[in-house]
Design a protein around this motif. Structure first.
Motif, PDB file in Angstrom:
ATOM      1  N   ARG A  86       0.979  -1.251  -0.061  1.00 43.48           N
ATOM      2  CA  ARG A  86       0.326   0.116  -0.398  1.00 43.48           C
ATOM      3  C   ARG A  86       0.883   1.434   0.039  1.00 43.48           C
ATOM      4  O   ARG A  86       1.409   1.383   0.815  1.00 43.48           O
TER       5      ARG A  86
ATOM      6  N   PRO B 197      -0.467  -5.622  -5.683  1.00 40.83           N
ATOM      7  CA  PRO B 197      -1.248  -3.991  -4.893  1.00 40.83           C
ATOM      8  C   PRO B 197      -2.164  -3.684  -4.369  1.00 40.83           C
ATOM      9  O   PRO B 197      -2.531  -4.876  -3.774  1.00 40.83           O
TER      10      PRO B 197
ATOM     11  N   MET C  20      -4.368  -0.306  -2.136  1.00 42.94           N
ATOM     12  CA  MET C  20      -4.443   0.918  -2.202  1.00 42.94           C
ATOM     13  C   MET C  20      -3.039   1.957  -2.595  1.00 42.94           C
ATOM     14  O   MET C  20      -2.004   1.753  -1.921  1.00 42.94           O
TER      15      MET C  20
ATOM     16  N   ASN D 181      -9.967   0.808  -7.366  1.00 41.02           N
ATOM     17  CA  ASN D 181     -10.275   0.097  -8.145  1.00 41.02           C
ATOM     18  C   ASN D 181     -11.005  -0.515  -7.791  1.00 41.02           C
ATOM     19  O   ASN D 181     -11.532  -1.155  -8.528  1.00 41.02           O
TER      20      ASN D 181
ATOM     21  N   LEU E  11     -11.258   2.687   2.077  1.00 46.22           N
ATOM     22  CA  LEU E  11     -10.004   2.420   3.937  1.00 46.22           C
ATOM     23  C   LEU E  11     -10.469   1.879   5.037  1.00 46.22           C
ATOM     24  O   LEU E  11     -11.958   2.027   5.452  1.00 46.22           O
TER      25      LEU E  11
END
Ligand code: NAD
Length: 476
Positions: free
Chosen positions: A75, A148, A150, A234, A310
């Motif tokens: 991240r 991947p 954030m 995403n 988040l």
């Protein structure tokens, strides 16, 4: 953001873990062994940017090595710290166990705002961070495989893969050192959409069970359901697009960094994404009303709330005002342990993060297998499958002609039936199967035991039980 007295993210994960182990029968000491994070490596490194050296702090945390490699995203965000990385690593252990991806749990992070740097600078920073992790085997196809998260995507993963290959020139499996790569760098079809696609498959599976829908006071299928999504990155953008375009759900609220959009008639998700790309935020989007305080939209009336940005956004300060009867945690840790308790008492059904967003790691698993086998899925079978289907169609047509039956196949059937599955179709099918099987294992525990009150508790029990079995098999 959190109200006073709210535990940290890691503590919150531990509290939810403890609720589950309290009703399990683990041997003494194993409960603690599984809960604790094995190690967290902190690295500080300098990169010369714009004429001066800038120092960055990064982490790679390994929660459990009961299976290797360990797996977990990297991240990029200003909020990255040791507590957060450890919480996310723990969730990865449970998530992989729940969806039967053969990995331990890990997570990494770099404390920076990627929007502050141009592409070349980000490449320098990423390569340097990767170098620090690779030389300690914290990135390695057989030990630790990032992905991947954030603030990172295919581009960063391609840099990491290339950095590993440069440092390990004779490793034939070098590409398997990281997943979420672009196709031309060893990626797999369907990885970018995977987490959002998994959210869609999870909801479809939930709506297949009348008993489960009833617990949330919902009925029918996804068609017409009113959905609020937080975070159009995403995960959130793919989930929102698939739910609206393919399942008929109505996206009535979208919450982003700079505020929220509201339209009870439904919002065109792709148009909002175009607007965000052009304007840097959602403000001013013509197809909805704008509220600068986006977080209040979390509290609006809807059928399904999808926090996909988040952690900690539903907490002690707003939990009692949340009206959604069903929350699907597309992000990791969006509901704190305190909020979880409040919502449970209100009868809200929460589809937990470790299941809801497991689509990413599931397709990462497929990508890793593809890299190790050095062949694309479907390459051997596709044409053979088509040839066999053709045989059957030819035979049917011959029979019909010979016997004068006048059979005609329905329009489009022949093309659809004849077409062998390509990589994308196989990936989606594998993902769907995984999400269905994992949901069923959770709901069996949810409905099968009187002491299990909710899906999150069930998810933890299934996951912890699998990790415990793996430790026991090793003689621990
Ligand atoms: P991303 O960076 O692509 O998207 C995050 C989005 O949230 C961005 O559009 C950002 O502008 C928005 N956002 C940030 N702060 C916000 C706020 N305060 N309010 C509203 N919106 C805000 O990240 P992502 O990869 O989509 O990840 C989102 C979440 O999903 C994270 O919790 C991540 O750990 C989890 N996740 C991601 C993956 C994956 O494959 N990418 C897999 C599993 C879980």
């Amino acid at each position: 953001m959190s109200a006073a007295g709210e535990p940290t993210f890691r503590q919150s994960v531990d509290i939810l873990y403890n609720r589950a182990v309290a009703v399990m029968d683990l041997p003494p000491g194993l409960e603690q062994k599984i809960r604790v994070c094995n190690s967290t490596y902190t690295v500080r490194f300098g990169v010369r940017l714009r004429g001066k050296i800038e120092t960055f702090t990064g982490y790679r945390s390994v929660h459990s090595e009961h299976m290797e490699p360990v797996k977990g995203g990297i991240r990029y965000a200003m909020s990255v710290n040791q507590d957060e990385v450890e919480a996310l690593a723990a969730l990865m252990t449970y998530k992989c166990a729940l969806v039967e991806a053969p990995f331990g749990g890990s997570k990494g992070g770099l404390c920076l705002d990627p929007r502050d740097y141009d592409e070349h600078e980000l490449e320098q920073i990423t390569r340097r961070f990767a170098y620090e992790l690779i030389k300690r085997d914290l990135i390695n196809p057989s030990q630790n495989v990032p992905a991947p998260d954030m603030g990172t995507g295919e581009r960063e993963m391609a840099w990491i893969a290339d950095q590993y290959a440069r440092m390990n020139t004779t490793d034939i499996n070098a590409r398997a050192c990281v997943t979420g790569k672009p196709l031309n760098a060893g990626g797999i079809q369907g990885r970018v959409e995977a987490t959002g696609r998994g959210v869609q498959y999870a909801l479809r599976e939930f709506f297949r069970h009348p008993e489960d829908k009833a617990k949330a006071g919902l009925s029918g299928d996804l068609d017409g359901k009113r959905v609020i999504v937080q975070g159009l990155g995403n995960v959130g953008s793919h989930a929102a697009r698939f739910l609206s375009l393919e399942d008929g759900a109505k996206i009535i609220g979208i919450i982003e960094r700079d505020g929220g959009l509201w339209n009870p008639e439904g919002i065109d998700v792709a148009a909002v994404q175009d607007w965000m790309r052009a304007n840097g935020g959602v403000q001013g989007f013509p197809g909805a009303t704008y509220d600068a305080n986006g977080a209040v939209l979390l509290e609006r009336d809807c059928d399904i709330l999808v926090p996909a940005a988040l952690e900690g956004v539903i907490n002690l300060s707003n939990a009692d005002r949340i009206r959604a009867p069903l929350i699907i945690e597309a992000a990791n840790g969006p509901v704190t342990s305190g909020a979880d308790e409040i919502l449970r008492k209100k009868g809200c059904v929460i589809i937990p993060d470790m299941y809801a967003n497991a689509g990413g790691v599931t397709v990462s698993y497929f990508e890793w297998v593809k890299n190790l086998s050095h062949i694309r899925f479907g390459r051997m079978q596709r044409r053979q499958e088509e040839a066999r289907h053709q045989l059957l169609i030819d035979e049917l047509e011959r029979l019909s002609a010979d016997k004068g039956l006048g059979w005609t196949l329905s329009p489009g059937f022949k093309e659809q039936y004849l077409k062998g599955a390509d990589e994308l179709e196989l990936v989606r099918s594998g993902l769907d199967d995984t999400m269905r099987a994992a949901y069923q294992s959770m709901r069996e525990t949810w409905h099968g035991r009187d002491d299990v009150t909710d899906l999150r508790m069930a998810a933890y029990i299934v996951a912890i039980d699998r990790v415990a079995k793996s430790y026991r098999a090793k003689g621990l």
